[in-house]
Design an enzyme around this catalytic site. Structure first.
Site, PDB file in Angstrom:
ATOM      1  N   GLY A 244       0.773  -1.242   0.000  1.00  0.00           N
ATOM      2  CA  GLY A 244       0.000   0.000   0.000  1.00  0.00           C
ATOM      3  C   GLY A 244       0.799   1.284   0.000  1.00  0.00           C
ATOM      4  NE  ARG A 281       0.102   2.116  -5.993  1.00  0.00           N
ATOM      5  CZ  ARG A 281      -0.964   2.077  -6.816  1.00  0.00           C
ATOM      6  NH1 ARG A 281      -0.900   2.622  -8.002  1.00  0.00           N
ATOM      7  NH2 ARG A 281      -2.077   1.496  -6.433  1.00  0.00           N
ATOM      8  CE1 TYR A 321      -8.555   1.175  -9.944  1.00  0.00           C
ATOM      9  CE2 TYR A 321      -6.515   1.358 -11.172  1.00  0.00           C
ATOM     10  CZ  TYR A 321      -7.443   0.587 -10.504  1.00  0.00           C
ATOM     11  OH  TYR A 321      -7.236  -0.757 -10.390  1.00  0.00           O
ATOM     12  CB  CYS A 348     -14.175   1.701 -30.724  1.00  0.00           C
ATOM     13  SG  CYS A 348     -14.353   0.104 -29.923  1.00  0.00           S
ATOM     14  CD  GLU A 349     -14.937   1.289 -24.137  1.00  0.00           C
ATOM     15  OE1 GLU A 349     -15.200   1.989 -23.154  1.00  0.00           O
ATOM     16  OE2 GLU A 349     -14.884   0.061 -24.117  1.00  0.00           O
TER      17      GLU A 349
HETATM   18  N1  LLP Z   1      -0.964  -7.276  -0.604  1.00  0.00           N
HETATM   19  C1  LLP Z   1      -2.244  -7.499  -0.952  1.00  0.00           C
HETATM   20  C2  LLP Z   1      -3.014  -8.506  -0.240  1.00  0.00           C
HETATM   21  C3  LLP Z   1      -2.831  -6.747  -1.982  1.00  0.00           C
HETATM   22  O1  LLP Z   1      -4.104  -6.972  -2.318  1.00  0.00           O
HETATM   23  C4  LLP Z   1      -2.068  -5.775  -2.663  1.00  0.00           C
HETATM   24  C5  LLP Z   1      -2.653  -4.971  -3.755  1.00  0.00           C
HETATM   25  C6  LLP Z   1      -0.718  -5.594  -2.278  1.00  0.00           C
HETATM   26  C7  LLP Z   1      -0.205  -6.360  -1.234  1.00  0.00           C
HETATM   27  C8  LLP Z   1       0.169  -4.593  -2.945  1.00  0.00           C
HETATM   28  O2  LLP Z   1      -0.319  -3.305  -2.825  1.00  0.00           O
HETATM   29  P1  LLP Z   1       0.574  -2.070  -3.315  1.00  0.00           P
HETATM   30  O3  LLP Z   1       1.825  -2.056  -2.472  1.00  0.00           O
HETATM   31  O4  LLP Z   1       0.916  -2.285  -4.729  1.00  0.00           O
HETATM   32  O5  LLP Z   1      -0.260  -0.892  -3.087  1.00  0.00           O
HETATM   33  N2  LLP Z   1      -4.832  -1.882  -9.708  1.00  0.00           N
HETATM   34  C9  LLP Z   1      -4.721  -0.849  -8.702  1.00  0.00           C
HETATM   35  C10 LLP Z   1      -4.049  -1.346  -7.438  1.00  0.00           C
HETATM   36  C11 LLP Z   1      -4.715  -2.555  -6.819  1.00  0.00           C
HETATM   37  C12 LLP Z   1      -4.013  -3.079  -5.605  1.00  0.00           C
HETATM   38  C13 LLP Z   1      -4.507  -4.426  -5.241  1.00  0.00           C
HETATM   39  N3  LLP Z   1      -3.881  -5.049  -4.127  1.00  0.00           N
HETATM   40  C14 LLP Z   1      -3.999   0.355  -9.309  1.00  0.00           C
HETATM   41  O6  LLP Z   1      -3.630   0.313 -10.470  1.00  0.00           O
HETATM   42  O7  LLP Z   1      -3.841   1.368  -8.625  1.00  0.00           O
END
Ligand code: LLP
Length: 419
Positions: A244, A281, A321, A348-349
């Site tokens: 996160g 991320r 998003y 096409c959107e």
């Molecule tokens: N652990 C779990 C259980 C998760 O569900 C996630 C991300 C992470 C770790 C890693 O989170 P991060 O460090 O990347 O924030 N598609 C969205 C992000 C979805 C995140 C889903 N879960 C975007 O493009 O912003």
């Protein structure tokens, strides 16, 4: 216009480089659209976060959902990282590059019977459970396999991570985890789950979180549970704080790894257990860019459009998003004026855009544009919409590069399809 410059993506003589590699030289071989990653970015971020937590026993488990290219997973595995997987497919990717079973955690709110079975057969470090029914199933499958399942319960602490609603996961209204009273009940009902060994407790409150406060509140809530269980003789080995950590897409002020560690270590230290971090991320977003080529430019009812060859199927974050990705030319041309334009793809959107009303150097057909911060949730969320082939991925290290995934072939688009 502003340029997103870093040690990893920088201009030399007005031309954008990834590390020591000219992007134009790469594109001559691969064409566009193409994802390009800096391998040293991945390594430096991992080491930076790792050393910030040096004071306590910890491990980083890279969340491969952010970028699951085999070479990217291997980059982290080679420097000692574990991985967090969310599906059998992600698990198979991790195993394929040789991540050891005890460095893999299986997450996910809806694991299937087969996924739980393979997690047990492969003897992974921990399966996270997100509901009472899932625990019953894990226990049942472990009994059949005559195994003891190592399980951590994902607790939903009901803390607001103050991020986009689609990527908030730790609020009561979200589908993830179990609430605090249920978690305590399940941990203490061990007799019901004879083939489960509770080894951990887990949280993941959301993604792209820009301040430490939500992490502190959630870690405080879970550490209270952890210490209460300890008093009752239930000693957990792992405290998983999830992923996160936010990154800079557009001048966001994000806490540093050391600020993050400084805020959490005093709480975590008291637990005397291994702390697990699960960033995706943070390790991958600013390691990558998506390069597109300008197909056409036009003015409609006084609005400028730059139509490029990358689309929502290649990078969907702006469409779903409203995410901001900085876009800048691969070649700066100081004699060109800046304009305001929508940068859009061929799909096409009207939802197919990479940027709206963006200030950008005026460009012409054939110019290359770089969509920044595209290393996380870029390629992994790409699709074949409009029967478009997904782009290649290139890994740069110093002044050399390797194509780590080819552009999909047209045969791929018909694969496993029958008349
Ligand atoms: N652990 C779990 C259980 C998760 O569900 C996630 C991300 C992470 C770790 C890693 O989170 P991060 O460090 O990347 O924030 N598609 C969205 C992000 C979805 C995140 C889903 N879960 C975007 O493009 O912003």
């Amino acid at each position: 216009m502003n340029y997103f410059n870093s040690k990893y993506f920088t201009y030399k003589n007005n031309e954008l480089y990834c590390e020591g590699m000219s992007l134009k030289d790469i594109l001559r071989e691969t064409g566009t659209p193409a994802y390009v990653y800096s391998q040293n970015y991945f390594i430096d971020r991992y080491n930076e976060l790792d050393s910030a937590f040096n004071e306590i026993d910890h491990n980083i488990f890279y969340a491969v959902k952010s970028n699951f290219n085999l070479s990217v997973i291997k980059t982290f595995a080679d420097i000692g990282g574990g991985v967090d997987v969310n599906s059998e497919g992600e698990l198979l990717r991790a195993l394929k590059v040789g991540v050891p079973n005890d460095k893999i955690i299986f997450s996910g709110v809806g694991k299937t019977y087969d996924e739980i079975k393979i997690a047990l057969e492969k003897d992974l470090l921990m399966i996270k459970a997100e509901s009472e029914e899932e625990l019953v199933l894990i226990n049942e499958i472990a009994t059949i396999l005559n195994k003891t399942a190592r399980v951590g319960i994902r607790v939903n602490p009901d803390v607001d991570p103050k991020t986009h609603p689609y990527i908030s996961t730790g609020l009561a209204e979200n589908k993830f985890g179990v609430d605090v009273p249920t978690a305590i009940k399940l941990y203490t009902e061990r007799d019901r789950f004879k083939n489960i060994d509770y080894t951990g407790i887990d949280m993941h409150i959301g993604s792209q979180i820009t301040t430490v406060e939500p992490f502190v509140s959630a870690v405080e809530k879970l550490s209270e549970i952890f210490l209460n269980l300890k008093k009752q003789g239930i000693k957990l080995k792992h405290f998983d704080i999830g992923g996160g950590i936010g990154v800079e897409y557009h001048h966001e002020r994000i806490f540093s790894p050391s600020e993050f560690a400084k805020a959490l270590i005093p709480i975590l230290k008291k637990l005397d257990c291994k702390v697990i971090l699960e960033p995706g991320r943070y390790l991958s977003a600013n390691a990558g860019i998506l390069i597109a080529q300008v197909l056409y430019t036009k003015v409609n009812h006084k609005k400028n459009f730059i139509i490029v060859d990358a689309a929502m199927n290649d990078l969907i974050r702006p469409s779903i998003y409203g995410a901001y990705h900085h876009i800048q030319p691969v070649q700066i041309n100081k004699s060109c004026k800046d304009i305001s334009a929508d940068i859009v793809g061929p799909v096409c959107e009207s939802g197919d855009f990479l940027a709206k009303d963006r200030n950008i150097q005026e460009c012409k057909r054939g110019d290359y544009l770089s969509v920044m911060s595209a290393g996380a949730y870029g390629s992994t969320m790409a699709s074949n919409y409009n029967a478009r082939r997904r782009p290649p991925e290139i890994l740069v290290n110093g002044s050399s590069f390797k194509v780590i995934k080819n552009r999909e072939s047209f045969e791929h688009l018909f694969f496993e399809e029958y008349l």
